[in-house]
Design an enzyme around this catalytic site. Structure first.
Site, short mmCIF file in Angstrom:
data_model
loop_
_atom_site.label_atom_id
_atom_site.label_comp_id
_atom_site.label_asym_id
_atom_site.label_seq_id
_atom_site.Cartn_x
_atom_site.Cartn_y
_atom_site.Cartn_z
N THR A 39 0.83 -1.21 0.00
CA THR A 39 0.00 0.00 0.00
C THR A 39 0.87 1.26 0.00
OG1 THR A 39 -1.62 -1.23 1.28
CG2 THR A 39 -1.94 1.14 1.16
N HIS A 42 2.27 1.65 -3.44
CA HIS A 42 1.23 2.06 -4.40
C HIS A 42 0.84 3.53 -4.22
CE1 HIS A 42 0.47 -1.57 -6.61
NE2 HIS A 42 0.40 -2.29 -5.50
ZN LIG Z 1 -0.06 -2.99 5.05
#
Ligand SMILES: [Zn+2]
Ligand SMILES: [Zn+2]
Length: 342
Positions: A39, A42
């Site tokens: 995450t 990203h």
């Molecule tokens: Zn995570």
């Protein structure tokens, strides 16, 4: 203090910020290790919009309490701690209904906004609620794994209903979450088949103890799974890749009255699956997001030392080299877990 600040897409800077001071319900933590999550990468690459720039990223940290706010009761200076990521609002309809913290539409997350900083810094702040002491026999580096391990462990035990020696488990995806899911099942004696298209990750799964490792590009994935499950298919399928092909294949490899747990991120895409199979096979399909209330269970699991979770860590970077960590994480396939050590 020195901190990594994500100011925008592809704009990660090492900055000198004022040392944070804890409010009455907060503790100041000297960060000892912070895991890099997909995450985080990203958000840096612009392929995830969950964060609100600018912010200090890193929701997978461990550290040592160096100062406590006036109202803190359960931890003291010197305690080694980790924090569960979502902090619910407690006053919305879902919270008042007793739902899990990540069902709160107004939750805050460490490492996604300026006001709720993450752990890619020398110091960070944490609320007392959802703060947990690290068991004595778990190192700071291991403790920094508790969030991704708990996501996998919750997928197996919370959403999935558990894994036993008589189960037949298939794990899709051998990234850190898939590997932790595999290890969570192996710890209970369940045989595990891992399906992974990238050779580096297949060899990691093999080294870490997967019973069977399958390259889905080899052709007959379903035939291979049936071959290794006595023709019956899996009792438990843990989808940890989020890829369209894997999500669709879950219903092909699961056996009758089996369980499918969707952990990998595939939201926002429509994936054609033969959902009718679930009717006649009486498949139980469930989503699994985060690890609600699973930090204490996961810390206990880690302290039992049944499997080598640290073997999933392949790279370590100093905070000064945090950009290198993000760039390596962006390649995503030739590495396991990456740690940043402030
Ligand atoms: Zn995570
Ligand atoms: Zn709420």
């Amino acid at each position: 203090m020195k901190a990594a600040v994500l100011r925008g897409v592809h704009d990660l800077r090492l900055e000198a910020l004022a040392d944070p001071r804890p409010a009455a319900d907060e503790v100041l933590v000297r960060v000892r290790a912070a895991g890099l999550c997909g995450t985080d990468v990203h958000m840096w690459a612009g392929t995830n919009q969950e964060g609100t720039f600018p912010f200090v990223p890193g929701h997978e940290w461990s550290g040592e309490v160096v100062e406590v706010g006036a109202g803190i009761r359960s931890v003291a200076v010197g305690d080694r701690v980790v924090a569960e990521v979502p902090i619910p609002c407690h006053i919305c309809a879902n919270c008042k209904d007793g739902m899990e913290p990540n069902m709160c539409p107004d939750f805050e997350l460490y490492g996604f906004s300026w006001d709720c900083p993450g752990g890619m810094a020398e110091y960070t702040l944490a609320r007392e609620e959802r703060l947990f002491k690290i068991p004595d026999n778990v190192s700071f580096e291991e403790a920094a794994l508790v969030e991704p391990v708990s996501v996998a462990y919750h997928g197996v035990w919370g959403s999935g209903g558990g894994a036993a020696p008589h189960d037949r488990v298939v794990v899709f995806g051998a990234g850190p979450i898939g590997l932790f899911a595999m290890l969570s099942c192996k710890a209970s004696g369940a045989p595990v088949i891992v399906v992974e298209p990238h050779s580096y990750r297949r060899s990691m799964a093999r080294e870490l103890g997967a019973d069977v490792v399958i390259d889905p590009a080899d052709g007959d994935l379903v035939g291979e799974v049936m071959h290794h499950t006595g023709g019956r298919g899996a009792t438990l399928v843990l989808e940890c890749s989020g890829s369209n092909g894997a999500v669709a294949a879950t219903l092909d490899v699961v056996g009758k009255q089996g369980r499918v747990v969707l952990i990998g991120q595939s939201a926002g895409r429509r994936i054609p699956v033969e959902i009718g199979k679930a009717i006649f096979q009486r498949t139980r399909i469930t989503g699994s997001s985060g690890s609600p209330y699973f930090f204490p269970k996961t810390l206990t699991f880690m302290s039992r030392r049944l499997v080598d979770l640290m073997a999933v860590v392949t790279h370590r970077f100093a905070l000064d080299d945090v950009l290198d960590a993000f760039e390596l994480g962006h390649t995503a396939v030739d590495c396991g877990k990456i740690l940043v050590l402030p």
